[in-house]
Design a protein around this motif. Structure first.
Motif, PDB file in Angstrom:
ATOM      1  N   ILE A  80      43.206  26.469  48.722  1.00  0.00           N
ATOM      2  CA  ILE A  80      43.429  26.968  47.355  1.00  0.00           C
ATOM      3  C   ILE A  80      42.257  26.555  46.454  1.00  0.00           C
ATOM      4  O   ILE A  80      41.776  27.343  45.635  1.00  0.00           O
ATOM      5  N   LEU A  81      41.812  25.308  46.631  1.00  0.00           N
ATOM      6  CA  LEU A  81      40.659  24.855  45.836  1.00  0.00           C
ATOM      7  C   LEU A  81      39.425  25.702  46.157  1.00  0.00           C
ATOM      8  O   LEU A  81      38.688  26.101  45.260  1.00  0.00           O
ATOM      9  N   PHE A  82      39.244  25.992  47.444  1.00  0.00           N
ATOM     10  CA  PHE A  82      38.088  26.803  47.859  1.00  0.00           C
ATOM     11  C   PHE A  82      38.218  28.220  47.278  1.00  0.00           C
ATOM     12  O   PHE A  82      37.223  28.800  46.814  1.00  0.00           O
ATOM     13  N   ALA A  83      39.431  28.743  47.293  1.00  0.00           N
ATOM     14  CA  ALA A  83      39.676  30.079  46.725  1.00  0.00           C
ATOM     15  C   ALA A  83      39.283  30.100  45.251  1.00  0.00           C
ATOM     16  O   ALA A  83      38.589  31.016  44.780  1.00  0.00           O
ATOM     17  N   HIS A  84      39.697  29.055  44.522  1.00  0.00           N
ATOM     18  CA  HIS A  84      39.354  28.983  43.092  1.00  0.00           C
ATOM     19  C   HIS A  84      37.852  28.851  42.890  1.00  0.00           C
ATOM     20  O   HIS A  84      37.293  29.420  41.951  1.00  0.00           O
ATOM     21  N   LEU A  85      37.216  28.108  43.793  1.00  0.00           N
ATOM     22  CA  LEU A  85      35.763  27.935  43.703  1.00  0.00           C
ATOM     23  C   LEU A  85      35.061  29.284  43.873  1.00  0.00           C
ATOM     24  O   LEU A  85      34.174  29.645  43.084  1.00  0.00           O
ATOM     25  N   LEU A  86      35.484  30.046  44.889  1.00  0.00           N
ATOM     26  CA  LEU A  86      34.887  31.366  45.125  1.00  0.00           C
ATOM     27  C   LEU A  86      35.148  32.304  43.949  1.00  0.00           C
ATOM     28  O   LEU A  86      34.254  33.008  43.487  1.00  0.00           O
ATOM     29  N   SER A  87      36.403  32.295  43.476  1.00  0.00           N
ATOM     30  CA  SER A  87      36.760  33.185  42.362  1.00  0.00           C
ATOM     31  C   SER A  87      35.982  32.829  41.107  1.00  0.00           C
ATOM     32  O   SER A  87      35.536  33.711  40.370  1.00  0.00           O
ATOM     33  N   SER A  88      35.839  31.524  40.868  1.00  0.00           N
ATOM     34  CA  SER A  88      35.149  31.127  39.636  1.00  0.00           C
ATOM     35  C   SER A  88      33.653  31.434  39.714  1.00  0.00           C
ATOM     36  O   SER A  88      33.008  31.650  38.697  1.00  0.00           O
ATOM     37  N   ALA A  89      33.118  31.468  40.931  1.00  0.00           N
ATOM     38  CA  ALA A  89      31.688  31.750  41.062  1.00  0.00           C
ATOM     39  C   ALA A  89      31.400  33.246  41.083  1.00  0.00           C
ATOM     40  O   ALA A  89      30.432  33.709  40.487  1.00  0.00           O
ATOM     41  N   GLY A  90      32.259  34.021  41.779  1.00  0.00           N
ATOM     42  CA  GLY A  90      31.908  35.432  41.976  1.00  0.00           C
ATOM     43  C   GLY A  90      32.934  36.430  41.482  1.00  0.00           C
ATOM     44  O   GLY A  90      32.774  37.631  41.708  1.00  0.00           O
ATOM     45  N   GLY A  91      33.975  35.966  40.826  1.00  0.00           N
ATOM     46  CA  GLY A  91      35.006  36.888  40.335  1.00  0.00           C
ATOM     47  C   GLY A  91      34.542  37.609  39.090  1.00  0.00           C
ATOM     48  O   GLY A  91      33.778  37.064  38.294  1.00  0.00           O
ATOM     49  N   LEU A  92      34.954  38.846  38.965  1.00  0.00           N
ATOM     50  CA  LEU A  92      34.644  39.551  37.716  1.00  0.00           C
ATOM     51  C   LEU A  92      35.771  40.523  37.383  1.00  0.00           C
ATOM     52  O   LEU A  92      36.540  40.932  38.259  1.00  0.00           O
ATOM     53  N   SER A  93      35.850  40.865  36.125  1.00  0.00           N
ATOM     54  CA  SER A  93      36.899  41.766  35.693  1.00  0.00           C
ATOM     55  C   SER A  93      36.407  42.581  34.503  1.00  0.00           C
ATOM     56  O   SER A  93      35.883  42.015  33.542  1.00  0.00           O
ATOM     57  N   VAL A  94      36.527  43.902  34.611  1.00  0.00           N
ATOM     58  CA  VAL A  94      36.087  44.788  33.525  1.00  0.00           C
ATOM     59  C   VAL A  94      37.272  45.670  33.148  1.00  0.00           C
ATOM     60  O   VAL A  94      37.968  46.192  34.019  1.00  0.00           O
ATOM     61  N   VAL A  95      37.488  45.825  31.856  1.00  0.00           N
ATOM     62  CA  VAL A  95      38.597  46.654  31.386  1.00  0.00           C
ATOM     63  C   VAL A  95      38.042  47.799  30.542  1.00  0.00           C
ATOM     64  O   VAL A  95      37.145  47.585  29.729  1.00  0.00           O
ATOM     65  N   ALA A  96      38.557  49.006  30.780  1.00  0.00           N
ATOM     66  CA  ALA A  96      38.080  50.147  29.984  1.00  0.00           C
ATOM     67  C   ALA A  96      39.190  51.173  29.809  1.00  0.00           C
ATOM     68  O   ALA A  96      39.999  51.380  30.720  1.00  0.00           O
ATOM     69  N   ALA A  97      39.224  51.789  28.661  1.00  0.00           N
ATOM     70  CA  ALA A  97      40.198  52.860  28.425  1.00  0.00           C
ATOM     71  C   ALA A  97      39.664  54.142  29.060  1.00  0.00           C
ATOM     72  O   ALA A  97      38.452  54.384  29.070  1.00  0.00           O
ATOM     73  N   ALA A  98      40.576  54.952  29.611  1.00  0.00           N
ATOM     74  CA  ALA A  98      40.122  56.176  30.293  1.00  0.00           C
ATOM     75  C   ALA A  98      41.206  57.241  30.221  1.00  0.00           C
ATOM     76  O   ALA A  98      42.395  56.921  30.095  1.00  0.00           O
ATOM     77  N   ASN A  99      40.813  58.501  30.282  1.00  0.00           N
ATOM     78  CA  ASN A  99      41.793  59.585  30.412  1.00  0.00           C
ATOM     79  C   ASN A  99      41.390  60.465  31.604  1.00  0.00           C
ATOM     80  O   ASN A  99      40.423  60.143  32.312  1.00  0.00           O
ATOM     81  N   GLU A 100      42.120  61.538  31.797  1.00  0.00           N
ATOM     82  CA  GLU A 100      41.856  62.370  32.979  1.00  0.00           C
ATOM     83  C   GLU A 100      40.421  62.903  32.926  1.00  0.00           C
ATOM     84  O   GLU A 100      40.009  63.470  31.913  1.00  0.00           O
ATOM     85  N   GLY A 101      39.669  62.714  33.979  1.00  0.00           N
ATOM     86  CA  GLY A 101      38.287  63.191  34.042  1.00  0.00           C
ATOM     87  C   GLY A 101      37.254  62.132  33.756  1.00  0.00           C
ATOM     88  O   GLY A 101      36.071  62.317  34.048  1.00  0.00           O
ATOM     89  N   THR A 102      37.682  60.980  33.191  1.00  0.00           N
ATOM     90  CA  THR A 102      36.704  59.923  32.882  1.00  0.00           C
ATOM     91  C   THR A 102      36.071  59.387  34.167  1.00  0.00           C
ATOM     92  O   THR A 102      36.753  59.233  35.179  1.00  0.00           O
ATOM     93  N   MET A 103      34.765  59.097  34.106  1.00  0.00           N
ATOM     94  CA  MET A 103      34.052  58.597  35.269  1.00  0.00           C
ATOM     95  C   MET A 103      33.348  57.277  34.931  1.00  0.00           C
ATOM     96  O   MET A 103      32.805  57.142  33.843  1.00  0.00           O
ATOM     97  N   PHE A 104      33.422  56.309  35.858  1.00  0.00           N
ATOM     98  CA  PHE A 104      32.762  55.012  35.658  1.00  0.00           C
ATOM     99  C   PHE A 104      31.788  54.759  36.799  1.00  0.00           C
ATOM    100  O   PHE A 104      32.090  55.100  37.936  1.00  0.00           O
TER     101      PHE A 104
END
Lengths: 236, 254
Positions: free
Chosen positions: B111-135
């Motif tokens: 679990i500690l190793f999992a947190h280490l990996l997540s804290s080093a390489g985890g990312l999260s992006v949030v965006a509003a979108a409707n039908e047809g939107t492309m990212f």
């Protein structure tokens, strides 16, 4: 609500006539099942339903402990008072009758919540056993407190695992830095400390009993304090 | 030689475990009161944890830095004590009872190793979108497009279910299609694409979250191992431990 009110009465009356504790359990279980049928889902959302479930779990889990302790009055009264207090809190809390949001309709959520409250019930029993040990100096109580905490700790950890899987599926990460998760970590580390402390002879049974009681205070804050007072993913 | 002996003695000691756990509880308690009071923590999920931590003033994150230090000690202590326990008790008759607590200790390290990996390489992006939107979802010209959004409501107006169809595209066009539903994210190309929020009015739109959590598989492996370890431990511990035999059944540790 009548069944719940009656269960409160039964728990209180069990201070005089012991078997009423189990009548209270039957009434409360019937109430929880009837809520489940009327809502068409597991009735474990919001303080009203969760604390009724906690109260019923407390009494249900206490049965084997009561058998071993041969129905000691102090342990029995501790259970009756705790269950009554929880039931009152449930009675005065607002019912959540809204349908579940889609994100909560999953076995991961249901398992997460059920396991969490079963573990809280065992931690509650451990606290009562700790009080019983301090008053009666019964060595059985210390061993039983250890068992209650060990099984409670396992269920609590499983609840965290299930919650982590659910969070990953629902929100893209198994861990969110919110006050609830932080308090959950505190609780997990605290009982981890208790289980390891027992391995050292320096820690007397008396100190472990106090630790078991303090642990339940942390449980109550993690469950009610954080959910009611702080903004988190688990707010009521 | 004496300093080395002192250091190994420190890491082999159960006393170190207890102090580490106690201090960790104390640090987390401090954090539990600091976290809701400081606005810096509002942005904690906006970047990988390690990057976020490095950017924040020490006056609000001291408890996290202290916790990391204590966890480091606890990690070494866990490894040492687990190895010592297996070596000391290897001639015991019940192998499962011997290794099940150590499995749980290993889970803690997972679990500690999992947190280490997540804290080093985890990312999260949030965006509003409707039908047809492309990212754009990678530097290699990979895209994600919202094809359609379906929302189902109960007779009393609550959203009862929803479904979002998405397409992954590259230079050659659509390379695969997928469906996002409640608790069913799209897990493709090492990403977790899920819907944080959804609305039908004024037009159908979603708040889409694209995240990468490299520690998740380690955390899951830890969870599965824990379940195996704990079931074994409870079955065997309950059989062997006499209720009031603390003084006879437990090892005398320094």
């Amino acid at each position: 609500m009548l069944l719940l009110a009656l269960s409160f009465g039964a728990y209180l009356f069990s201070l005089v006539k012991k078997p009423f504790l189990y009548i209270g359990l039957i009434l409360q279980t019937a109430y929880i099942i009837s809520r489940g049928f009327s809502l068409g889902r597991l009735p474990l959302v919001g303080p009203h339903d969760t604390i009724a479930f906690l109260s019923a779990s407390l009494i249900a889990f206490s049965i084997p402990f009561s058998v071993i302790l041969k129905k000691q009055p102090l342990f029995h009264n501790g259970l009756a008072i705790t269950a009554s207090a929880f039931t009152v809190f449930s009675l005065i809390s607002k019912q959540n009758n809204a349908p579940l949001p889609p994100v909560l309709k999953t076995l991961w959520f249901e398992s997460h919540v059920v396991l969490a409250f079963l573990s809280y019930a065992l931690f509650g029993i451990a606290a009562i056993l700790g009080y019983f040990y301090l008053r009666e100096k019964d060595d059985n109580a210390e061993g039983l407190q250890y068992r209650a905490i060990l099984i409670g700790y396992c269920l609590f950890t499983l609840s965290i695992v299930f919650g982590g899987v659910w969070a990953y599926l629902a929100w893209g990460t198994y861990w969110l830095w919110t006050p609830k998760e932080l308090w959950t970590s505190i609780l997990w580390l605290f009982y981890g400390l208790h289980l390891h402390a027992r391995l050292r002879q320096w820690w007397t049974d008396r100190m472990l009993a106090y630790l078991g009681i303090a642990g339940f205070a942390v449980v109550l804050f993690t469950y009610l304090g954080v959910s009611l007072l702080m903004k988190s993913s688990h707010s009521f | 030689m004496k300093p080395l002996k002192n250091i190994t003695g420190f890491f082999f000691s159960l006393r170190t475990t207890l102090w580490s756990l106690f201090l960790l509880v104390a640090m987390f308690l401090a954090g539990a009161f600091i976290m809701p009071a400081r606005e810096e923590f509002q942005t904690i999920h906006s970047a990988p944890f390690s990057q976020w931590l490095a950017r924040q003033p020490l006056s609000v994150t001291w408890w996290l830095w202290c916790s990391l230090g204590i966890l480091l000690i606890l990690t070494v202590n866990t490894l040492f004590c687990s190895i010592e326990s297996i070596v000391k008790k290897r001639k015991g008759t019940n192998l499962l009872l011997l290794i099940s607590p150590q499995v749980i200790h290993i889970v803690f390290l997972f679990i500690l190793f999992a947190h280490l990996l997540s804290s080093a390489g985890g990312l999260s992006v949030v965006a509003a979108a409707n039908e047809g939107t492309m990212f754009g979802i990678s530097a290699e010209n990979d895209f994600l497009r919202i094809r359609d959004i379906s929302i189902f409501a109960s007779p009393d107006g609550y959203i009862s279910d929803w479904e979002v169809n998405i397409e992954y595209l590259s230079g050659q066009g659509v390379i695969l299609t997928d469906k996002i539903k409640p608790n069913q994210p799209s897990l493709q190309m090492g990403l977790n694409v899920n819907v944080k929020d959804i609305t039908a009015r004024p037009y159908k739109a979603v708040l889409l979250q694209i995240s990468k959590d490299p520690g998740a598989s380690w955390a899951l492996a830890g969870g599965i191992l824990f379940t195996i370890g704990i079931v074994t431990l409870i079955i065997f511990r309950m059989k062997t431990e006499r209720i009031s035999s603390r003084s006879t059944s437990l090892p005398h540790k320094p």
